[in-house]
Design a protein around this motif. Structure first.
Motif, PDB file in Angstrom:
ATOM      1  N   SER A   1       0.921  -1.241   0.009  1.00  0.00           N
ATOM      2  CA  SER A   1      -0.011   0.075  -0.055  1.00  0.00           C
ATOM      3  C   SER A   1       0.908   1.260  -0.141  1.00  0.00           C
ATOM      4  O   SER A   1       2.162   0.898   0.146  1.00  0.00           O
ATOM      5  CB  SER A   1      -0.738  -0.007   1.281  1.00  0.00           C
ATOM      6  N   GLY A   2       0.206   2.433  -0.344  1.00  0.00           N
ATOM      7  CA  GLY A   2       1.105   3.566  -0.273  1.00  0.00           C
ATOM      8  C   GLY A   2       1.612   3.853   0.954  1.00  0.00           C
ATOM      9  O   GLY A   2       2.890   4.430   1.047  1.00  0.00           O
TER      10      GLY A   2
ATOM     11  N   ASN B   1       0.338  12.002  -0.307  1.00  0.00           N
ATOM     12  CA  ASN B   1      -0.344  11.258  -1.121  1.00  0.00           C
ATOM     13  C   ASN B   1      -1.056  10.094  -0.410  1.00  0.00           C
ATOM     14  O   ASN B   1      -1.824   9.225  -1.043  1.00  0.00           O
ATOM     15  CB  ASN B   1       0.705  10.566  -2.451  1.00  0.00           C
ATOM     16  N   LEU B   2      -1.206  10.440   0.971  1.00  0.00           N
ATOM     17  CA  LEU B   2      -1.845   9.388   2.072  1.00  0.00           C
ATOM     18  C   LEU B   2      -3.060   9.783   2.337  1.00  0.00           C
ATOM     19  O   LEU B   2      -3.358  11.240   2.351  1.00  0.00           O
ATOM     20  CB  LEU B   2      -0.782   9.081   2.857  1.00  0.00           C
ATOM     21  N   ASP B   3      -4.119   8.799   2.593  1.00  0.00           N
ATOM     22  CA  ASP B   3      -5.135   9.532   3.435  1.00  0.00           C
ATOM     23  C   ASP B   3      -4.924   9.762   4.920  1.00  0.00           C
ATOM     24  O   ASP B   3      -3.624   9.488   5.379  1.00  0.00           O
ATOM     25  CB  ASP B   3      -6.296   8.158   3.298  1.00  0.00           C
ATOM     26  N   ALA B   4      -5.786  10.476   5.442  1.00  0.00           N
ATOM     27  CA  ALA B   4      -5.490  11.087   6.742  1.00  0.00           C
ATOM     28  C   ALA B   4      -5.023   9.820   7.886  1.00  0.00           C
ATOM     29  O   ALA B   4      -3.891  10.206   8.634  1.00  0.00           O
ATOM     30  CB  ALA B   4      -6.790  11.821   7.450  1.00  0.00           C
ATOM     31  N   ARG B   5      -5.629   8.702   7.856  1.00  0.00           N
ATOM     32  CA  ARG B   5      -5.206   7.715   8.870  1.00  0.00           C
ATOM     33  C   ARG B   5      -3.951   7.235   8.538  1.00  0.00           C
ATOM     34  O   ARG B   5      -3.155   6.897   9.413  1.00  0.00           O
ATOM     35  CB  ARG B   5      -6.319   6.730   8.824  1.00  0.00           C
ATOM     36  N   THR B   6      -3.493   7.010   7.173  1.00  0.00           N
ATOM     37  CA  THR B   6      -2.307   6.444   6.692  1.00  0.00           C
ATOM     38  C   THR B   6      -1.267   7.597   7.143  1.00  0.00           C
ATOM     39  O   THR B   6      -0.122   7.005   7.658  1.00  0.00           O
ATOM     40  CB  THR B   6      -2.389   6.110   5.416  1.00  0.00           C
TER      41      THR B   6
ATOM     42  N   ALA C   1      -0.853   9.761   9.523  1.00  0.00           N
ATOM     43  CA  ALA C   1      -0.791   9.707  10.812  1.00  0.00           C
ATOM     44  C   ALA C   1       0.131   8.497  11.223  1.00  0.00           C
ATOM     45  O   ALA C   1       1.122   8.840  11.793  1.00  0.00           O
ATOM     46  CB  ALA C   1      -2.082   9.680  11.617  1.00  0.00           C
ATOM     47  N   LEU C   2      -0.144   7.336  10.581  1.00  0.00           N
ATOM     48  CA  LEU C   2       0.910   6.324  10.978  1.00  0.00           C
ATOM     49  C   LEU C   2       2.229   6.359  10.434  1.00  0.00           C
ATOM     50  O   LEU C   2       3.102   6.303  10.998  1.00  0.00           O
ATOM     51  CB  LEU C   2       0.162   5.090  10.209  1.00  0.00           C
ATOM     52  N   VAL C   3       2.286   7.203   9.364  1.00  0.00           N
ATOM     53  CA  VAL C   3       3.446   7.087   8.725  1.00  0.00           C
ATOM     54  C   VAL C   3       4.372   8.337   9.443  1.00  0.00           C
ATOM     55  O   VAL C   3       5.447   8.287   9.644  1.00  0.00           O
ATOM     56  CB  VAL C   3       3.422   7.674   7.195  1.00  0.00           C
ATOM     57  N   GLY C   4       3.732   9.482   9.576  1.00  0.00           N
ATOM     58  CA  GLY C   4       4.175  10.574  10.388  1.00  0.00           C
ATOM     59  C   GLY C   4       4.775  10.108  11.806  1.00  0.00           C
ATOM     60  O   GLY C   4       5.852  10.486  12.206  1.00  0.00           O
ATOM     61  N   ARG C   5       3.983   9.311  12.635  1.00  0.00           N
ATOM     62  CA  ARG C   5       4.540   8.810  13.750  1.00  0.00           C
ATOM     63  C   ARG C   5       5.647   8.000  13.643  1.00  0.00           C
ATOM     64  O   ARG C   5       6.538   8.003  14.292  1.00  0.00           O
ATOM     65  CB  ARG C   5       3.355   7.989  14.435  1.00  0.00           C
ATOM     66  N   ALA C   6       5.638   7.111  12.713  1.00  0.00           N
ATOM     67  CA  ALA C   6       6.740   6.370  12.238  1.00  0.00           C
ATOM     68  C   ALA C   6       8.005   7.153  11.973  1.00  0.00           C
ATOM     69  O   ALA C   6       9.177   6.709  12.371  1.00  0.00           O
ATOM     70  CB  ALA C   6       6.479   5.351  11.248  1.00  0.00           C
ATOM     71  N   LEU C   7       8.028   7.959  11.253  1.00  0.00           N
ATOM     72  CA  LEU C   7       9.064   8.978  10.726  1.00  0.00           C
ATOM     73  C   LEU C   7       9.687   9.707  11.942  1.00  0.00           C
ATOM     74  O   LEU C   7      10.740   9.732  12.122  1.00  0.00           O
ATOM     75  CB  LEU C   7       8.378   9.814   9.549  1.00  0.00           C
ATOM     76  N   PHE C   8       8.792  10.416  12.688  1.00  0.00           N
ATOM     77  CA  PHE C   8       9.552  10.998  13.767  1.00  0.00           C
ATOM     78  C   PHE C   8      10.085  10.159  14.912  1.00  0.00           C
ATOM     79  O   PHE C   8      10.875  10.378  15.465  1.00  0.00           O
ATOM     80  CB  PHE C   8       8.371  11.804  14.684  1.00  0.00           C
TER      81      PHE C   8
ATOM     82  N   ALA D   1      -1.331  18.557  11.285  1.00  0.00           N
ATOM     83  CA  ALA D   1      -1.169  17.267  12.326  1.00  0.00           C
ATOM     84  C   ALA D   1       0.290  16.642  12.244  1.00  0.00           C
ATOM     85  O   ALA D   1       0.711  16.564  13.311  1.00  0.00           O
ATOM     86  CB  ALA D   1      -2.273  16.335  11.891  1.00  0.00           C
ATOM     87  N   LEU D   2       0.918  16.686  10.883  1.00  0.00           N
ATOM     88  CA  LEU D   2       2.211  16.113  10.794  1.00  0.00           C
ATOM     89  C   LEU D   2       3.247  17.183  11.353  1.00  0.00           C
ATOM     90  O   LEU D   2       4.078  16.983  12.260  1.00  0.00           O
ATOM     91  CB  LEU D   2       2.626  15.649   9.655  1.00  0.00           C
ATOM     92  N   GLY D   3       2.862  18.589  11.270  1.00  0.00           N
ATOM     93  CA  GLY D   3       3.787  19.602  11.578  1.00  0.00           C
ATOM     94  C   GLY D   3       3.886  19.662  13.176  1.00  0.00           C
ATOM     95  O   GLY D   3       4.802  19.971  13.594  1.00  0.00           O
TER      96      GLY D   3
END
Length: 218
Positions: free
Chosen positions: A139-140, A167-172, A174-181, A197-199
């Motif tokens: 998935s993306g 390019n991701l939906d809000a839920r995805t 959020a998951l990617v953002g948390r993983a990144l940080f 939210a990511l910022g």
């Protein structure tokens, strides 16, 4: 500081006005800074200069205290400076683990060490290193997390992320953002995003349309 921009001015060829005008910004090890603002105001340009893709007209970029230019990019990009883009480019017919391991092997790492580090980084972003699916089937959000793991695997001093959840939906996102940080907590992280939210996950937010904030790095 891991990355510092000092009085940077940048203009694209044929464009009469500077996209960046007297920008100074510093991001230290273990610190995260989100660059936010409307489209076309220079967010990606700022990251391009910090990530040694673009050469400033005036000013300099320092990585770990050393002045660097795009001439140094072949030695630093993918090693000391990592990039995560909004459209991650994976090896489509290789597994999740291969996509993180292969770049390390290309840098001269031993296979065992490369696999161990790749496994650790994949776990950090919430992926199973034993997942034997080809990257083209992901998935993306999964692909983007592989991209984060791949960028972090060599242990970069600086991680640049340009709209990593665009390019991701809000839920995805959020998951990617948390993983990144979470995965980048030992690295100087500089990212550009429209996602409030990511910022908000960053230690600091720099609004690209407000010169005083850029000038003092607050």
């Amino acid at each position: 500081m891991s990355v510092r921009l000092e009085d940077v001015w940048f203009a694209y060829p044929g464009v009469p006005t500077d996209v960046l005008a007297g920008v100074s910004l510093a991001v230290g090890q273990g610190e995260s800074v989100a660059v936010m603002g409307p489209s076309g105001r220079g967010k990606s340009t700022l990251l391009g200069v910090a990530g040694l893709i673009l050469k400033p007209r005036v000013g300099q970029v320092l990585i770990d205290g050393q002045a660097c230019t795009p001439r140094d990019a072949p030695q630093l990009l993918g090693r000391r400076v990592g990039w995560v883009l909004q459209a991650v480019n994976l090896l489509p017919r290789r597994t999740v683990l291969d996509n993180v391991t292969v770049p390390l092997l290309a840098m001269g790492w031993r296979r065992r060490e490369a696999r161990e580090v790749a496994c650790d980084r994949l776990v950090e972003v919430g992926l199973d290193p034993a997942d034997d699916r080809e990257a083209r089937t992901l998935s993306g959000g999964e692909a983007q997390r592989v991209g984060v793991a791949r960028a972090l695997a060599p242990g970069p001093v600086v991680l640049i992320a340009d709209e990593p959840t665009a390019n991701l939906d809000a839920r995805t996102a959020a998951l990617v953002g948390r993983a990144l940080f979470s995965a980048a907590k030992q690295t100087a992280l500089l990212l550009a995003t429209h996602d409030e939210a990511l910022g908000a996950l960053a230690d600091r937010i720099v609004r690209i349309g407000e010169p005083p904030e850029l000038a003092d790095g607050s």
